[in-house]
Scaffold this active site. Structure first.
Site, PDB file in Angstrom:
ATOM      1  N   GLY A 249       1.266 -39.932  19.748  1.00 51.39           N
ATOM      2  CA  GLY A 249       0.173 -39.049  20.155  1.00 51.39           C
ATOM      3  C   GLY A 249       0.082 -38.893  21.656  1.00 51.39           C
ATOM      4  O   GLY A 249      -0.189 -37.806  22.170  1.00 51.39           O
ATOM      5  N   ASP A 250       0.324 -39.988  22.388  1.00 48.28           N
ATOM      6  CA  ASP A 250       0.323 -39.927  23.849  1.00 48.28           C
ATOM      7  C   ASP A 250       1.470 -39.041  24.342  1.00 48.28           C
ATOM      8  O   ASP A 250       1.330 -38.301  25.316  1.00 48.28           O
ATOM      9  CB  ASP A 250       0.475 -41.332  24.434  1.00 48.28           C
ATOM     10  CG  ASP A 250      -0.506 -42.323  23.824  1.00 48.28           C
ATOM     11  OD1 ASP A 250      -1.631 -41.900  23.502  1.00 48.28           O
ATOM     12  OD2 ASP A 250      -0.136 -43.490  23.669  1.00 48.28           O
TER      13      ASP A 250
END
Length: 299
Positions: A249-250
């Site tokens: 997600g990052d």
């Protein structure tokens, strides 16, 4: 300049265990130790994609020094503030995707916090600031909102990747981008969201409450973006073998920013975000530019 803040950095201890059994001694078959935390992860992938940034946040004790050492020796620009206590160690069990044991982290007192806020006062117009991840219990959950209010007259683009109140509190301050996943989005509204079509109306609700762009990741089901122009972008996940979901997600946030900085186009930013998130998920480490460019052909 791009800045990322990680209030609660960690050493991520990523392990594989064959036939894990509760209540018994288990031995690892693979293990990796990385400096982690959402902001740090975003900075790492940004550099892989050709964009430098400065990592801000707090470190404490021998684990904090190891976090700093690993980052500095790899060439990242850090301005991490040393404080009392011990930075956390997070255990990520690869054998059971999504299974983690995350530490608490050190206490951050008001004096420590003021040091960071004074550093943020030096940001310049058109800088980008990424606020990501959890915060220690010693900090109020209004901190992301407080930072946005403090910087409101500086024309800074602020990205927020956080959960529940940390995220909901900032919406009225019009963050440039927010990135919940489908489970976090569903939790905000008390619903279960598994399909991209189910996510869209709830992502719009967050936009109606102030977020300029809403990017929602759905792991193996891809992602959607509601842009400030009213555009809706959606994509299934590219094909590949899941190797390590930590930081995917990052990586999506970093990919989105890289694509937007390169083109100013939200469609390109979305595709770069999906490609970067997937490339990290398909790799032992974080996405490289070569891997991202290869996956772009599938999106």
């Amino acid at each position: 300049m791009i800045y990322t803040i990680t209030f609660n950095p960690a050493l991520d201890y990523i392990v594989s265990v064959d036939d894990f059994q509760l209540g018994k001694t288990n031995r690892t078959t693979e293990e990796t130790i990385l400096a982690g935390g959402k902001g740090i992860n975003v900075s790492i992938v940004l550099r892989n994609l050709g964009f430098d940034s400065t990592m801000l946040g707090f470190i404490a004790g021998f684990t904090g020094e190891e976090i700093r050492r690993r980052l500095v020796e790899t060439g990242y620009h850090t301005e991490l503030i040393p404080i009392k206590g011990t930075s956390r160690i997070n255990i990520k069990l690869k054998s059971y995707d999504g299974t983690e044991i995350n530490g608490l982290g050190p206490e951050i007192d008001s004096e420590n916090l003021q040091m960071l806020l004074h550093r943020l006062d030096k940001l310049q117009p058109e800088d980008i600031l990424v606020l990501g991840g959890s915060i220690p219990e010693s900090i109020p959950d209004s901190i992301y909102k407080d930072i946005m209010v403090r910087l409101s007259d500086k024309n800074i683009l602020i990205v927020v990747d956080a959960t529940k109140d940390l995220l909901l509190n900032v919406l009225e301050n019009r963050p440039f981008l927010i990135k919940p996943n489908n489970h976090e989005l569903g939790e905000m509204f008390g619903v279960t969201l598994n399909k991209r079509s189910e996510v869209i109306p709830y992502a719009r609700k967050l936009q109606e409450r102030g977020a300029r762009n809403v990017l929602v990741s759905l792991a193996g089901n891809g992602a959607i973006l509601i842009s400030e122009k009213g555009e809706v972008f959606e994509s299934p996940a590219p094909k590949g073998r899941l190797v390590n979901a930590v930081g995917a997600g990052d990586s999506m946030v970093a990919g989105f920013l890289a694509g937007w900085l390169e083109s100013g186009d939200y469609g390109k930013a979305f595709r770069m975000g999906v490609a970067a998130g997937s490339a990290s998920a398909f790799s032992e480490l974080f996405a490289t530019r070569e891997q991202v460019d290869e996956l772009l052909n599938q999106i």
